[in-house]
Design a protein around this motif. Structure first.
Motif, short mmCIF file in Angstrom:
data_model
loop_
_atom_site.label_atom_id
_atom_site.label_comp_id
_atom_site.label_asym_id
_atom_site.label_seq_id
_atom_site.Cartn_x
_atom_site.Cartn_y
_atom_site.Cartn_z
N TYR A 19 4.24 -58.15 -29.54
CA TYR A 19 3.16 -59.03 -29.97
C TYR A 19 3.70 -60.32 -30.59
O TYR A 19 3.26 -61.42 -30.26
N PHE A 48 4.49 -55.80 -20.68
CA PHE A 48 4.11 -55.98 -22.07
C PHE A 48 3.61 -54.62 -22.57
O PHE A 48 2.70 -54.04 -21.99
N THR A 49 4.23 -54.12 -23.63
CA THR A 49 3.86 -52.82 -24.18
C THR A 49 2.90 -53.03 -25.34
O THR A 49 3.25 -53.66 -26.33
N GLU A 50 1.72 -52.48 -25.21
CA GLU A 50 0.75 -52.54 -26.30
C GLU A 50 1.01 -51.35 -27.22
O GLU A 50 0.41 -50.29 -27.08
N ARG A 51 1.90 -51.54 -28.18
CA ARG A 51 2.29 -50.44 -29.05
C ARG A 51 1.11 -49.86 -29.81
O ARG A 51 1.08 -48.66 -30.09
N ARG A 53 -1.63 -49.17 -28.70
CA ARG A 53 -2.41 -48.30 -27.81
C ARG A 53 -1.59 -47.12 -27.24
O ARG A 53 -2.09 -46.36 -26.44
N LEU A 63 -3.52 -46.99 -19.48
CA LEU A 63 -3.57 -48.29 -20.12
C LEU A 63 -3.44 -49.37 -19.05
O LEU A 63 -2.88 -49.14 -17.98
N HIS A 66 0.12 -54.73 -18.04
CA HIS A 66 0.28 -56.16 -18.24
C HIS A 66 1.71 -56.56 -17.92
O HIS A 66 2.64 -56.20 -18.65
N ARG A 134 6.65 -46.69 -24.21
CA ARG A 134 5.90 -46.06 -23.12
C ARG A 134 6.50 -44.70 -22.72
O ARG A 134 5.78 -43.72 -22.57
#
Length: 166
Positions: A19, A48-51, A53, A63, A66, A134
Motif C-alpha cells: 500500500y 499487488f497483494t491486498e494484505r 484481505r 480475491l 491486481h 498470498r
C-alpha cells in the motif's frame, strides 16, 4: 532556474509495492508529471497483494487479481520486477536480483513493509499460521475445513476454532 529544470533527470526509486510503496509511486508520478522526474517501482511480484484481505483468501474467498503493470499503466511509473539485493548509498544505486539490474537514484523511498516472525514466541513456528502473504493465506486455507471457519452457537462442541489477531 525553473522548477522543471530543477528536477530534470531526477530519478526516484520506490522499493516495495505494498500500500505505501504503490501509493507513494503513484502520487509522486502525478505530482511530478511535468517536471522530468522518473519514478521506478521495484517489487518481487507483479501482483499487488491486498494484505488487509488475506483473511478472506484464507477463508476460501477469491480475491481480485491486481497486476502491478496494469495498475501503473498510463501513470508514467516504470515497474521493475525483482528483489532489491543491495543498496549503495555512496553511489546512490539499488542492485536488483544480485546484479540483474542496477538502478541509480536521486531519491530512494524504502517501503518494504513488514512480515510475521513466528520464531520469537516458543511454539508459534510449529503451531501458528500467519497471513504474511498470498502463499501463507493459501496454506492456511488448506488446513481449514471446507468453507472456512463458521461461527458456532455451541463453541464447546465446535471442532474448529479460528482466531485472528492483528
Amino acid at each position: 532556474m525553473s522548477h522543471q529544470d530543477q528536477y530534470a533527470e531526477h530519478r526516484i526509486v520506490v522499493l516495495g509495492a505494498g500500500y505505501t510503496g504503490m501509493l507513494a509511486a503513484l502520487r509522486l508520478a502525478r505530482r511530478t508529471r511535468r517536471t522530468g522526474v522518473r519514478v521506478t517501482l521495484v517489487n518481487p511480484s507483479d501482483r499487488f497483494t491486498e494484505r488487509l484481505r488475506l483473511h478472506q483468501l484464507a477463508a476460501g474467498q477469491e480475491l481480485a487479481d491486481h497486476r502491478i503493470p496494469d495498475l501503473l499503466a498510463g501513470t508514467g511509473v516504470a515497474f521493475v520486477r525483482g528483489t532489491a539485493t543491495a543498496l549503495d548509498t555512496a553511489a546512490r544505486t539499488v542492485t536488483v536480483d544480485g546484479g540483474a539490474a542496477v538502478l541509480p537514484y536521486d531519491t530512494l523511498v524504502y517501503a518494504l513493509g513488514s512480515g510475521p516472525d513466528t520464531s520469537r514466541v516458543p511454539g508459534a513456528d510449529a503451531h501458528a499460521h500467519t497471513l504474511g502473504g498470498r502463499d501463507a493465506a493459501l496454506a492456511l486455507a488448506g488446513r481449514l475445513p471446507p468453507g472456512g471457519c463458521a461461527r458456532s452457537r455451541r463453541p464447546a462442541r465446535a471442532r474448529w476454532r479460528c482466531a485472528a489477531r492483528g
